[in-house]
Design an enzyme around this catalytic site. Structure first.
Site, PDB file in Angstrom:
ATOM      1  N   TYR A 196      28.269  71.709  33.324  1.00 20.20           N
ATOM      2  CA  TYR A 196      27.292  72.663  32.467  1.00 20.20           C
ATOM      3  C   TYR A 196      26.547  73.221  33.619  1.00 20.20           C
ATOM      4  O   TYR A 196      26.395  74.419  33.737  1.00 20.20           O
ATOM      5  CB  TYR A 196      26.670  72.094  31.325  1.00 20.20           C
ATOM      6  CG  TYR A 196      25.755  72.908  30.688  1.00 20.20           C
ATOM      7  CD1 TYR A 196      26.436  74.008  30.005  1.00 20.20           C
ATOM      8  CD2 TYR A 196      24.572  72.648  30.482  1.00 20.20           C
ATOM      9  CE1 TYR A 196      25.477  74.871  29.286  1.00 20.20           C
ATOM     10  CE2 TYR A 196      23.684  73.483  29.745  1.00 20.20           C
ATOM     11  CZ  TYR A 196      24.117  74.670  29.125  1.00 20.20           C
ATOM     12  OH  TYR A 196      23.277  75.457  28.407  1.00 20.20           O
ATOM     13  N   LYS A 200      26.004  77.105  34.818  1.00 21.92           N
ATOM     14  CA  LYS A 200      24.949  78.017  34.622  1.00 21.92           C
ATOM     15  C   LYS A 200      24.130  78.203  35.600  1.00 21.92           C
ATOM     16  O   LYS A 200      23.440  79.109  35.638  1.00 21.92           O
ATOM     17  CB  LYS A 200      24.061  77.168  33.405  1.00 21.92           C
ATOM     18  CG  LYS A 200      25.038  76.910  32.149  1.00 21.92           C
ATOM     19  CD  LYS A 200      25.204  78.176  31.514  1.00 21.92           C
ATOM     20  CE  LYS A 200      24.064  78.778  30.681  1.00 21.92           C
ATOM     21  NZ  LYS A 200      24.347  79.753  29.925  1.00 21.92           N
TER      22      LYS A 200
END
Length: 303
Positions: A196, A200
């Site tokens: 993640y 991101k």
């Protein structure tokens, strides 16, 4: 907070001392009257934060909403909620897998056809976390690739096909927003998921580049941390023990997005930066000169 600092957040909360967990007086979208017409495209609007963004723009008087996501049933529910808030808003539902070129190109075509080419704001909310794994050696390569495809490549495709509509809208807000995360700063601890955080972080850098490429044409590009919201995505992958860390409203981000985009170019000094929906906006505005002068709220190489 001490734990969050040790995870890599730095001195979390010191830059903006006053924060919020839900919309408040200064960001209440129901107190806003957007310019007319005003058209917003929300990618990832079927639930949670994306649905909250759509409802916030409906409250603020947007004349048109394009709601996109893979799950049409969720979009229909969001559309019904928006219509209940603002019966006059014109809504287009577009099935869209943000990782597919043809889907995002079709989204742009549908938007252009529905609203005569007008588009004021794009909010890219689609995102995946994948299972919480803190070591690259234990991550499933398919989960890692999927996060890259949704969080990074999907934002690129949205920028590629929707920014031309933003730029061509005469007198429009010309705002491209990506729902980002402070998780890009996490280096260690129970939330340090390379799947993640890294994907991101790539998205965040892309938005910084978009700012540099188009600021001269009047475009503003913002990365917005939505707060710590316990969404369906979190419940799918995060242990229940993590839930106490996620106490912010799913409507907080939408209210902040409206605040960022409601007054034309007045907030463009925040373009190219990562800002949090939890920030008290009145205190944030007192930091304007410092932020601009020192070029803060961006990725940096420390030396």
């Amino acid at each position: 907070m001490a734990d969050m600092e040790s995870w890599g957040f730095g001195k979390f909360g010191e830059f903006i001392s006053k924060t919020h967990t839900e919309p408040y007086e200064a960001t209440d979208p129901s107190k806003v009257r957007l310019p007319q017409p005003f058209v917003v495209c929300i990618v990832g609007a079927s639930r949670g934060i994306g649905a909250g963004v759509a409802k916030s723009y409906a409250k603020a008087g947007a004349t048109g909403l394009i709601l996109a996501a893979r799950r049409v049933s969720g979009l229909e529910e969001t559309a019904a909620q928006c219509k209940k808030i603002n019966p006059k808003v014109d809504i287009e539902i577009v099935p869209c897998d943000i990782t597919k070129v043809e889907d995002v190109a079709n989204l742009a075509d549908k938007t252009k056809a529905k609203f005569g080419g007008r588009l004021d704001v794009v909010v890219v909310n689609s995102g995946v976390s994948g299972p919480i794994e803190t070591k690259v050696t234990t991550i499933d390569p398919k989960d890692f690739q999927n996060a890259i495809n949704v969080n990074y490549v999907g934002t690129f495709l949205s920028a590629k096909y929707l920014i031309p509509l933003l730029l061509s809208t005469e007198g429009g807000a010309k705002a491209f927003l990506a729902v980002s995360t402070f998780a890009t700063m996490i280096l260690r601890g129970p939330f340090a998921s390379p799947t993640y955080s890294v994907s991101k972080a790539a998205q965040l850098k892309l938005v910084e580049n978009v700012h540099e490429e188009f600021v001269g044409e009047g475009l503003a590009a913002f990365s917005v941390h939505p707060g710590a919201v316990w969404t369906e995505m979190n419940s799918d992958h995060a242990p229940e023990a993590f839930k106490p860390f996620f106490g912010d409203s799913p409507d907080l981000c939408g209210a902040f997005c409206v605040w960022l985009t409601k007054d034309g170019s007045q907030r463009h000094w925040l373009s190219g930066r990562l800002v949090s929906a939890t920030y008290d906006v009145e205190e944030l505005e007192t930091k304007k000169d410092e932020i601009v002068e020192k070029d803060l709220l961006k990725f940096r190489l420390a030396y």
